[in-house]
Scaffold this motif. Structure first.
Motif, PDB file in Angstrom:
ATOM      1  N   UNK A 213       3.011 -15.918   4.370  1.00 50.69           N
ATOM      2  CA  UNK A 213       2.320 -15.013   5.306  1.00 50.69           C
ATOM      3  C   UNK A 213       3.261 -14.611   6.430  1.00 50.69           C
ATOM      4  N   UNK A 214       4.028 -15.541   6.940  1.00 47.97           N
ATOM      5  CA  UNK A 214       4.985 -15.223   8.000  1.00 47.97           C
ATOM      6  C   UNK A 214       6.021 -14.206   7.505  1.00 47.97           C
ATOM      7  N   UNK A 215       6.468 -14.380   6.255  1.00 47.01           N
ATOM      8  CA  UNK A 215       7.462 -13.449   5.696  1.00 47.01           C
ATOM      9  C   UNK A 215       6.892 -12.048   5.555  1.00 47.01           C
ATOM     10  N   UNK A 216       5.648 -11.982   5.058  1.00 48.18           N
ATOM     11  CA  UNK A 216       5.031 -10.669   4.870  1.00 48.18           C
ATOM     12  C   UNK A 216       4.717  -9.991   6.198  1.00 48.18           C
ATOM     13  N   UNK A 217       4.325 -10.779   7.191  1.00 52.64           N
ATOM     14  CA  UNK A 217       4.034 -10.203   8.496  1.00 52.64           C
ATOM     15  C   UNK A 217       5.275  -9.550   9.131  1.00 52.64           C
ATOM     16  N   UNK A 218       6.468 -10.092   8.875  1.00 48.96           N
ATOM     17  CA  UNK A 218       7.709  -9.622   9.506  1.00 48.96           C
ATOM     18  C   UNK A 218       8.668  -9.021   8.477  1.00 48.96           C
ATOM     19  N   UNK A 219       8.131  -8.392   7.452  1.00 43.89           N
ATOM     20  CA  UNK A 219       8.962  -7.846   6.359  1.00 43.89           C
ATOM     21  C   UNK A 219       9.917  -6.767   6.864  1.00 43.89           C
ATOM     22  N   UNK A 290      10.133  -5.712   1.081  1.00 44.30           N
ATOM     23  CA  UNK A 290       9.475  -4.480   1.474  1.00 44.30           C
ATOM     24  C   UNK A 290       8.164  -4.854   2.188  1.00 44.30           C
ATOM     25  N   UNK A 291       7.719  -4.105   3.084  1.00 45.99           N
ATOM     26  CA  UNK A 291       6.413  -4.305   3.719  1.00 45.99           C
ATOM     27  C   UNK A 291       5.324  -4.077   2.663  1.00 45.99           C
ATOM     28  N   UNK A 292       4.408  -5.081   2.485  1.00 44.72           N
ATOM     29  CA  UNK A 292       3.368  -5.007   1.444  1.00 44.72           C
ATOM     30  C   UNK A 292       2.028  -5.424   2.060  1.00 44.72           C
ATOM     31  N   UNK A 293       1.310  -4.472   2.626  1.00 44.94           N
ATOM     32  CA  UNK A 293       0.024  -4.795   3.271  1.00 44.94           C
ATOM     33  C   UNK A 293      -0.977  -5.455   2.320  1.00 44.94           C
ATOM     34  N   UNK A 294      -0.974  -5.038   1.045  1.00 51.81           N
ATOM     35  CA  UNK A 294      -1.906  -5.636   0.077  1.00 51.81           C
ATOM     36  C   UNK A 294      -1.592  -7.110  -0.160  1.00 51.81           C
ATOM     37  N   UNK A 295      -0.307  -7.414  -0.326  1.00 50.18           N
ATOM     38  CA  UNK A 295       0.096  -8.809  -0.540  1.00 50.18           C
ATOM     39  C   UNK A 295      -0.228  -9.661   0.684  1.00 50.18           C
ATOM     40  N   UNK A 296      -0.014  -9.061   1.865  1.00 50.93           N
ATOM     41  CA  UNK A 296      -0.326  -9.793   3.111  1.00 50.93           C
ATOM     42  C   UNK A 296      -1.825 -10.083   3.212  1.00 50.93           C
ATOM     43  N   UNK A 297      -2.611  -9.098   2.866  1.00 53.70           N
ATOM     44  CA  UNK A 297      -4.060  -9.277   2.926  1.00 53.70           C
ATOM     45  C   UNK A 297      -4.521 -10.350   1.938  1.00 53.70           C
ATOM     46  N   UNK A 298      -3.933 -10.332   0.742  1.00 53.40           N
ATOM     47  CA  UNK A 298      -4.282 -11.337  -0.266  1.00 53.40           C
ATOM     48  C   UNK A 298      -3.893 -12.737   0.196  1.00 53.40           C
ATOM     49  N   UNK A 299      -2.719 -12.845   0.791  1.00 52.59           N
ATOM     50  CA  UNK A 299      -2.252 -14.146   1.270  1.00 52.59           C
ATOM     51  C   UNK A 299      -3.133 -14.661   2.400  1.00 52.59           C
TER      52      UNK A 299
END
Length: 595
Positions: A213-219, A290-299
């Motif tokens: 989640x931290x990685x996706x938040x700061x992609x 890459x920034x992935x809002x869907x993956x972040x939301x799933x996580x």
């Protein structure tokens, strides 16, 4: 047997030590001399509650000691359970203090009143006016009947069958209760298990998920940093790699003039390799992220689910996983308990049938024994002066509220003794109709018939109530016969009974110099016995005629004792005395044609 009795400062007894004999021990004396006080002292030894009123005036405590030699085997279990070591003899001591601190000692060890009462029930039965009257306790009647009938083996089988049934029933009830509880919780268990198992949790997943989640938040930031670094290090013109390569080349050329420069070239070359590796990693990293809002939301959703499960089922993910395993086992147990419960239900039914079969056999044997006991007691009571008495053994099967047979380790019968003491009276429970003298004679009949009962010693307090003349001799002979199997202590006012004594104790009351009344007891020997019986025959004025009469009475008692009661000339009981019970009514043998 009761070997010795020591009494000190008890009622009007200042100090007394008695040694009893086997067989028939007779106590005689005037009314009020203190005979019943001796019985009270024995009752105290058997567990009767103590009162300060028993303490002699001016004394601070009363003491009663009794020695039983040998110690009856029947008390060993009670003593061991109370933590008292059994011995060859049994010594019981009671101390009653005016201050209220009463003490009980058994074989030198402190004991409770409960323990003493249990021991006392196995030592002596006292029969007389409102004493230890086993006959008045209906629960004892079944014991007497079984003892008379010799049903020990059937009772043991019944007790074993009952224990087996109770064990299985207890296990079945416990399992049924547990199964019911599990069944009531089954829906909840299934829901909780589904909630945990559907999450497909893995150990350590929560920590890895937080990092993702931290990685996706700061992609975007990570991509920018890695791309800029890659350019500075590798891709751009004038990059760090180009400049470092130029430096290395220049130093190598100069090293041709001074080899010491090679020491600087080697680490720089290593750094160049490391920078090339770092550049390659940064290039791949920046291309991949890459920034992935869907993956972040799933996580975030997954992390929220795990957080809720941890809050509901355990502080950690590992606890949640363990809870799921426990729920699975509990559901399996619920399923397995149903199968075990069905199997146990069948075993319980089999054990119940076995116990019912044992109870039925015991009931049939008791019915046969009851008929014989009724006939024997009828005959015995006739010879004991109760010519018109009718004795009956009532047997009723115990029932549960639903109508099924209720049984325990003693079987399924409620046994009660009934009697009609006089002609024209209806049968009533023995405990409600018989007088003290009648109870004593009925018990004497039972003892004479078959040594019924479990205690080694019997006390008859004034068994001669309502008896006199030749019938008193019959009662005395009965006592003599019973004393062959039991030690007997008997208080009597009749010389016909006293003449049968193996040991004769005279009880008297006198006044001391200090003006105090004391009761004394001493064993009478030889002429003293003749003199005492003479007094009982002729009152205060004893003549040679009464002495001769006393000696004749004693001689007659010895002769009758040798021959036994069967040889005595007593008329046979009439046909109407022994009754035959039917389901409809009680009829006489004469009325039934002797059948």
């Amino acid at each position: 047997m009761l070997s010795e009795l020591n009494i000190k400062d008890f009622a009007i007894i200042e100090g007394l030590s008695l040694a009893f004999a086997p067989g028939l021990n007779i106590f005689t004396g005037e009314t009020g001399a203190g005979k019943s006080i001796i019985m009270d002292a024995i009752a105290l030894i058997l567990g009767e509650r103590a009162s300060n009123d028993l303490i002699r005036s001016s004394a601070e405590e009363a003491r009663v000691e009794a020695l039983f030699d040998p110690s009856p085997p029947s008390v060993e279990g009670v003593l061991k359970e109370a933590g008292i070591e059994p011995a060859a003899t049994l010594l019981i001591k009671r101390v009653v203090q005016r201050a209220g601190r009463n003490r009980i000692y058994i074989n030198g060890s402190l004991a409770t009143l409960v323990t003493l009462t249990e021991v006392g029930r196995r030592l002596i039965d006292i029969y007389g006016q409102s004493e230890h009257q086993s006959l008045t306790r209906p629960e004892e009647h079944v014991e007497m009947l079984d003892s008379f009938g010799g049903l020990k083996a059937l009772r043991s089988h019944m007790a074993e069958s009952h224990r087996e049934f109770l064990g299985l029933k207890k296990e079945f009830d416990s399992l049924a209760a547990e199964a019911k509880s599990l069944k009531d919780r089954k829906d909840l268990l299934e829901f909780q298990l589904k909630e945990i198992s559907s999450a497909a949790l893995k150990p350590g997943e929560d920590e890895a998920l937080n990092k993702e989640i931290e990685r996706l938040k700061h992609a975007e930031r990570l991509k920018g940093a890695s791309l800029n670094a890659e350019r500075e290090i590798y891709s751009d013109d004038g990059s760090m790699i180009e400049r470092l390569g130029s430096i290395i080349k220049s130093l190598k050329d100069a090293a041709a003039f001074d080899e010491r420069l090679k020491k600087a070239v080697e680490p720089l070359e290593s750094s160049l390799i490391g920078m090339e590796d770092a550049g390659a990693f940064l290039r791949d990293y920046s291309d991949a992220i890459e920034a992935d809002p869907d993956a972040l939301e799933a996580a975030l959703g997954r992390a929220d689910l795990i957080g809720k499960l941890k809050k509901k089922y355990g502080p950690s993910l590992e606890e949640v996983i363990k809870k799921g395993e426990a729920l699975s086992d509990e559901l399996k147990l619920a399923t397995g308990s149903d199968e075990r419960s069905k199997a146990l239900e069948g075993l319980v039914a089999e054990a119940r049938e076995k116990a019912l079969s044992a109870a039925k056999a015991l009931t049939e044997a008791r019915a046969n024994a009851a008929k014989e006991l009724e006939e024997r007691i009828g005959e015995e009571l006739f010879t004991l002066g109760m010519k018109d008495a009718v004795f009956q053994v009532s047997m009723d099967m115990e029932k549960n509220p639903d109508g099924t047979v209720r049984f325990n380790e003693k079987g399924a019968d409620r046994v009660n003794f009934f009697i009609a003491p006089n002609k024209g009276e209806g049968l009533k429970p023995l405990s409600r109709i018989a007088s003290g003298g009648e109870l004593s004679r009925i018990m004497l009949a039972l003892k004479s018939a078959a040594s019924v009962g479990k205690v080694p010693a019997l006390v008859f307090d004034e068994i001669d109530t309502g008896v006199g003349g030749a019938m008193a001799q019959v009662v005395g002979l009965k006592l003599k016969e019973v004393s062959k199997a039991h030690q007997v202590l008997c208080i009597t006012h009749l010389p016909q009974i006293a003449a049968f004594a193996d040991a004769h104790f005279g009880v008297s009351k006198e006044t001391t110099k200090e003006g105090r009344t004391v009761s004394t007891v001493r064993e009478l020997k030889g002429d003293e016995t003749i003199e005492q019986i003479s007094v009982m025959l002729g009152g205060l004025k004893v003549t040679e005629t009464t002495r001769m009469h006393a000696m004749e009475l004693m001689d007659a008692a010895r002769t009758m004792s040798q021959k036994g009661l069967k040889a005595a000339k007593t008329p046979a009981p009439p046909a109407t005395v022994t009754k035959v019970r039917t389901k409809e009514k009680t009829i006489s043998k004469a009325e039934s044609g002797g059948k």
